[in-house]
Design an enzyme around this catalytic site. Sequence first.
Site, PDB file in Angstrom:
ATOM      1  N   ARG A 242       0.834  -1.204   0.000  1.00  0.00           N
ATOM      2  CA  ARG A 242       0.000   0.000   0.000  1.00  0.00           C
ATOM      3  C   ARG A 242       0.873   1.260   0.000  1.00  0.00           C
ATOM      4  NH1 ARG A 242      -5.708   0.278   3.334  1.00  0.00           N
ATOM      5  NH2 ARG A 242      -6.865   0.339   1.409  1.00  0.00           N
TER       6      ARG A 242
ATOM      7  N   CYS B 262     -18.447   0.663   6.373  1.00  0.00           N
ATOM      8  CA  CYS B 262     -18.735   1.160   7.723  1.00  0.00           C
ATOM      9  C   CYS B 262     -20.162   1.055   8.220  1.00  0.00           C
ATOM     10  CB  CYS B 262     -18.254   2.597   7.828  1.00  0.00           C
ATOM     11  SG  CYS B 262     -16.464   2.687   7.652  1.00  0.00           S
TER      12      CYS B 262
HETATM   13  P1  NAD Z   1      -8.395   0.796   5.532  1.00  0.00           P
HETATM   14  O1  NAD Z   1      -8.489  -0.664   5.758  1.00  0.00           O
HETATM   15  O2  NAD Z   1      -8.512   1.330   4.144  1.00  0.00           O
HETATM   16  O3  NAD Z   1      -6.995   1.328   6.111  1.00  0.00           O
HETATM   17  C1  NAD Z   1      -6.483   0.979   7.343  1.00  0.00           C
HETATM   18  C2  NAD Z   1      -4.976   0.802   7.212  1.00  0.00           C
HETATM   19  O4  NAD Z   1      -4.405   0.647   8.511  1.00  0.00           O
HETATM   20  C3  NAD Z   1      -4.549  -0.443   6.411  1.00  0.00           C
HETATM   21  O5  NAD Z   1      -3.778  -0.045   5.303  1.00  0.00           O
HETATM   22  C4  NAD Z   1      -3.742  -1.275   7.416  1.00  0.00           C
HETATM   23  O6  NAD Z   1      -2.643  -1.956   6.845  1.00  0.00           O
HETATM   24  C5  NAD Z   1      -3.270  -0.209   8.387  1.00  0.00           C
HETATM   25  N1  NAD Z   1      -2.885  -0.732   9.699  1.00  0.00           N
HETATM   26  C6  NAD Z   1      -3.564  -1.579  10.510  1.00  0.00           C
HETATM   27  N2  NAD Z   1      -2.897  -1.778  11.651  1.00  0.00           N
HETATM   28  C7  NAD Z   1      -1.754  -1.043  11.577  1.00  0.00           C
HETATM   29  C8  NAD Z   1      -0.657  -0.840  12.459  1.00  0.00           C
HETATM   30  N3  NAD Z   1      -0.614  -1.415  13.655  1.00  0.00           N
HETATM   31  N4  NAD Z   1       0.337  -0.048  12.048  1.00  0.00           N
HETATM   32  C9  NAD Z   1       0.302   0.557  10.837  1.00  0.00           C
HETATM   33  N5  NAD Z   1      -0.712   0.411   9.968  1.00  0.00           N
HETATM   34  C10 NAD Z   1      -1.735  -0.378  10.337  1.00  0.00           C
HETATM   35  O7  NAD Z   1      -9.490   1.465   6.469  1.00  0.00           O
HETATM   36  P2  NAD Z   1     -10.215   2.874   6.263  1.00  0.00           P
HETATM   37  O8  NAD Z   1     -11.342   2.727   5.307  1.00  0.00           O
HETATM   38  O9  NAD Z   1      -9.196   3.927   6.030  1.00  0.00           O
HETATM   39  O10 NAD Z   1     -10.874   3.067   7.701  1.00  0.00           O
HETATM   40  C11 NAD Z   1     -10.080   3.373   8.821  1.00  0.00           C
HETATM   41  C12 NAD Z   1     -10.989   3.783   9.952  1.00  0.00           C
HETATM   42  O11 NAD Z   1     -11.724   4.956   9.581  1.00  0.00           O
HETATM   43  C13 NAD Z   1     -12.047   2.748  10.331  1.00  0.00           C
HETATM   44  O12 NAD Z   1     -12.246   2.798  11.714  1.00  0.00           O
HETATM   45  C14 NAD Z   1     -13.298   3.238   9.631  1.00  0.00           C
HETATM   46  O13 NAD Z   1     -14.479   2.831  10.306  1.00  0.00           O
HETATM   47  C15 NAD Z   1     -13.136   4.739   9.708  1.00  0.00           C
HETATM   48  N6  NAD Z   1     -13.820   5.497   8.650  1.00  0.00           N
HETATM   49  C16 NAD Z   1     -13.774   5.062   7.363  1.00  0.00           C
HETATM   50  C17 NAD Z   1     -14.378   5.817   6.356  1.00  0.00           C
HETATM   51  C18 NAD Z   1     -14.353   5.386   4.914  1.00  0.00           C
HETATM   52  O14 NAD Z   1     -15.029   6.008   4.114  1.00  0.00           O
HETATM   53  N7  NAD Z   1     -13.634   4.352   4.528  1.00  0.00           N
HETATM   54  C19 NAD Z   1     -14.965   7.046   6.681  1.00  0.00           C
HETATM   55  C20 NAD Z   1     -14.964   7.467   8.011  1.00  0.00           C
HETATM   56  C21 NAD Z   1     -14.372   6.686   8.978  1.00  0.00           C
HETATM   57  C1  UGA Z   2     -20.634   6.871   4.939  1.00  0.00           C
HETATM   58  C2  UGA Z   2     -21.084   8.223   5.534  1.00  0.00           C
HETATM   59  O1  UGA Z   2     -21.837   8.925   4.537  1.00  0.00           O
HETATM   60  C3  UGA Z   2     -19.886   9.051   5.963  1.00  0.00           C
HETATM   61  O2  UGA Z   2     -20.335  10.242   6.594  1.00  0.00           O
HETATM   62  C4  UGA Z   2     -19.050   8.241   6.949  1.00  0.00           C
HETATM   63  O3  UGA Z   2     -17.890   8.961   7.306  1.00  0.00           O
HETATM   64  C5  UGA Z   2     -18.636   6.946   6.299  1.00  0.00           C
HETATM   65  O4  UGA Z   2     -19.822   6.204   5.888  1.00  0.00           O
HETATM   66  C6  UGA Z   2     -17.888   6.019   7.210  1.00  0.00           C
HETATM   67  O5  UGA Z   2     -17.924   6.150   8.411  1.00  0.00           O
HETATM   68  O6  UGA Z   2     -17.292   5.116   6.621  1.00  0.00           O
HETATM   69  P1  UGA Z   2     -19.700   6.063   2.610  1.00  0.00           P
HETATM   70  O7  UGA Z   2     -20.069   4.723   3.132  1.00  0.00           O
HETATM   71  O8  UGA Z   2     -18.348   6.261   2.071  1.00  0.00           O
HETATM   72  O9  UGA Z   2     -19.898   7.153   3.765  1.00  0.00           O
HETATM   73  O10 UGA Z   2     -20.723   6.490   1.451  1.00  0.00           O
HETATM   74  P2  UGA Z   2     -22.249   6.955   1.465  1.00  0.00           P
HETATM   75  O11 UGA Z   2     -22.405   8.041   0.502  1.00  0.00           O
HETATM   76  O12 UGA Z   2     -22.747   7.199   2.829  1.00  0.00           O
HETATM   77  O13 UGA Z   2     -22.988   5.688   0.875  1.00  0.00           O
HETATM   78  C7  UGA Z   2     -23.123   4.496   1.618  1.00  0.00           C
HETATM   79  C8  UGA Z   2     -24.052   3.555   0.904  1.00  0.00           C
HETATM   80  O14 UGA Z   2     -25.383   4.038   0.954  1.00  0.00           O
HETATM   81  C9  UGA Z   2     -23.737   3.356  -0.569  1.00  0.00           C
HETATM   82  O15 UGA Z   2     -23.900   2.004  -0.897  1.00  0.00           O
HETATM   83  C10 UGA Z   2     -24.758   4.224  -1.280  1.00  0.00           C
HETATM   84  O16 UGA Z   2     -25.061   3.787  -2.564  1.00  0.00           O
HETATM   85  C11 UGA Z   2     -25.935   4.072  -0.349  1.00  0.00           C
HETATM   86  N1  UGA Z   2     -26.883   5.216  -0.435  1.00  0.00           N
HETATM   87  C12 UGA Z   2     -26.501   6.450  -0.040  1.00  0.00           C
HETATM   88  C13 UGA Z   2     -28.167   4.996  -0.893  1.00  0.00           C
HETATM   89  O17 UGA Z   2     -28.545   3.858  -1.265  1.00  0.00           O
HETATM   90  N2  UGA Z   2     -29.021   6.062  -0.946  1.00  0.00           N
HETATM   91  C14 UGA Z   2     -28.671   7.308  -0.556  1.00  0.00           C
HETATM   92  O18 UGA Z   2     -29.525   8.230  -0.611  1.00  0.00           O
HETATM   93  C15 UGA Z   2     -27.368   7.503  -0.084  1.00  0.00           C
END
Ligand code: NAD
Ligand code: UGA
Length: 459
Positions: free
Chosen positions: A43, A279
């Site tokens: 990555r 999530c």
């Molecule tokens: P991700 O899996 O894409 O990335 C996490 C990274 O952390 C991985 O690359 C992994 O290798 C690394 N990692 C794990 N343990 C480690 C360690 N000990 N040292 C160094 N690296 C380490 O996950 P993400 O989607 O970025 O989500 C991260 C957090 O943010 C989660 O808690 C998720 O719920 C939250 N979150 C995600 C989103 C989203 O849209 N994906 C939005 C808001 C919040």
């Molecule tokens: C969601 C939240 O919107 C973020 O605020 C939050 O930070 C994030 O989760 C997280 O914690 O991971 P995300 O999952 O990236 O973001 O995308 P969304 O736009 O929320 O869509 C989620 C799912 O709901 C998708 O499958 C989308 O197609 C669906 N969706 C969304 C619907 O079916 N209808 C809608 O009106 C909106």
Amino acid sequence: MGLKQIKKICCIGAGYVGGPSMAVIANNCPEIEVNVVDINENRINQWNSKELSNLPVFEPGLKNIIKRCRNKNLYFSTDIVNNIKSADMIFISVNTPTKTKGIGAGQAIDLKWVESSAREVSKYASGETIVVEKSTLPVKTAAMIKKILINPSSKNNSKKFHVLSNPEFLAEGTAINDLQKPDRILIGGENSFAINALKKIYLHWVNEDKILETNLWSSELSKLAANAFLAQRISSINSISALCEETGADVNEVALAVGMDSRIGSKFLNAGPGFGGSCFKKDILNLVYLCNHYGLNQVATYWQQIIEINNWQKNRIVKIVVEKLFGSVADKKIGILGFSFKADTNDTRESPAIEICKELLEEGAILQIYDPKVEKEKIESELRAYSRKWNYANSVFDAAKSSDAIILLTEWQEFREIRWEEIHEIMRLPAWIFDTRNICNVNRMKALGFCLWSLGKQN
Ligand code: NAD
Ligand code: UGA
């Protein structure tokens, strides 16, 4: 060290949140050095790739920021130890998936990556360090982190830690815009110097009135609650979509009418094949687990229902497809348009497409899957057990060729611009379109000779 002056940031976790969120901090704060570290070497190599289309995360606007900041004040590295050592502020942005084994399996969050990050910080940090929870965590996790950091048996009292909660609200596909113009920045904590140090970073580009300070537990819980409320809206409109199909109401019209009430609001009311993404499901399951843990079983049941409706929605789409194709899809070619969980992302985690494809493959269908951004390997890893029954299509055309039906699952712009008259010619008749995103114009599709099923409309 002056707590108010943050010169070096280390972010543990270079994923969908760590990468883009740190890129935006680096872009807005040229005087701060931002180091994003990860145990996943592959990555990190992708983040460092000269070819910007090889970045591990696809997000509109991300490439430009990486181009501007990388190796100036934004670095991606596997050197976790040294970057922790030299950081004034450490973000923990690691994955927090649902536990798959042991107590709480299938519901509780597996905190092992958070715990190991905290242990690394405890071991290698020096001086006074602010540790920021960026990952989405069960309420009360800061207590665990503090216990690991502030080890009473440690003789080394030159180390001092402050723990803050600063959950991330970005949505994939719009991450850069969400980070640049957030609805709010939430900072939970106890120490006002630490809170102000983090606040000062955001003040580079965010107005003060958007920055909300709360106690640690409110901050942690608000993130879970926000995701639960968002997912709840989707399950609500999806449940109504089924009733629309039975009654002649149109789900788009209902959503518009309901959403015009300013108390309800118009956003997030698009009916679809069910919510996906890494999530919503895991965070609601976590909420359910926490409620049960505290003996709030009715509350747990209430939130569990959001997930039940979501599963039901995916499942009923498959049933409709099978039913319309004369009760069997065995050996029939079906084009799948869209495999990511929403448009403008290459992320497939919990995508409704996975479950829908698996169920159709179980029914014996031959799938031709096309997505503008999802690579073949990703689809392969999701559908590993069914390798001989699906093909990777390189275009909408490929996916449609000789098929009995097309299922539109993701709302990519490309799918709104399909020249359907050409597609009709290469499909087997009767040519079915199952539009789960309400992309197609009903009258036009019917005029072209398609059999159209649109979600949330009487068909
Ligand atoms: P991700 O899996 O894409 O990335 C996490 C990274 O952390 C991985 O690359 C992994 O290798 C690394 N990692 C794990 N343990 C480690 C360690 N000990 N040292 C160094 N690296 C380490 O996950 P993400 O989607 O970025 O989500 C991260 C957090 O943010 C989660 O808690 C998720 O719920 C939250 N979150 C995600 C989103 C989203 O849209 N994906 C939005 C808001 C919040
Ligand atoms: C969601 C939240 O919107 C973020 O605020 C939050 O930070 C994030 O989760 C997280 O914690 O991971 P995300 O999952 O990236 O973001 O995308 P969304 O736009 O929320 O869509 C989620 C799912 O709901 C998708 O499958 C989308 O197609 C669906 N969706 C969304 C619907 O079916 N209808 C809608 O009106 C909106």
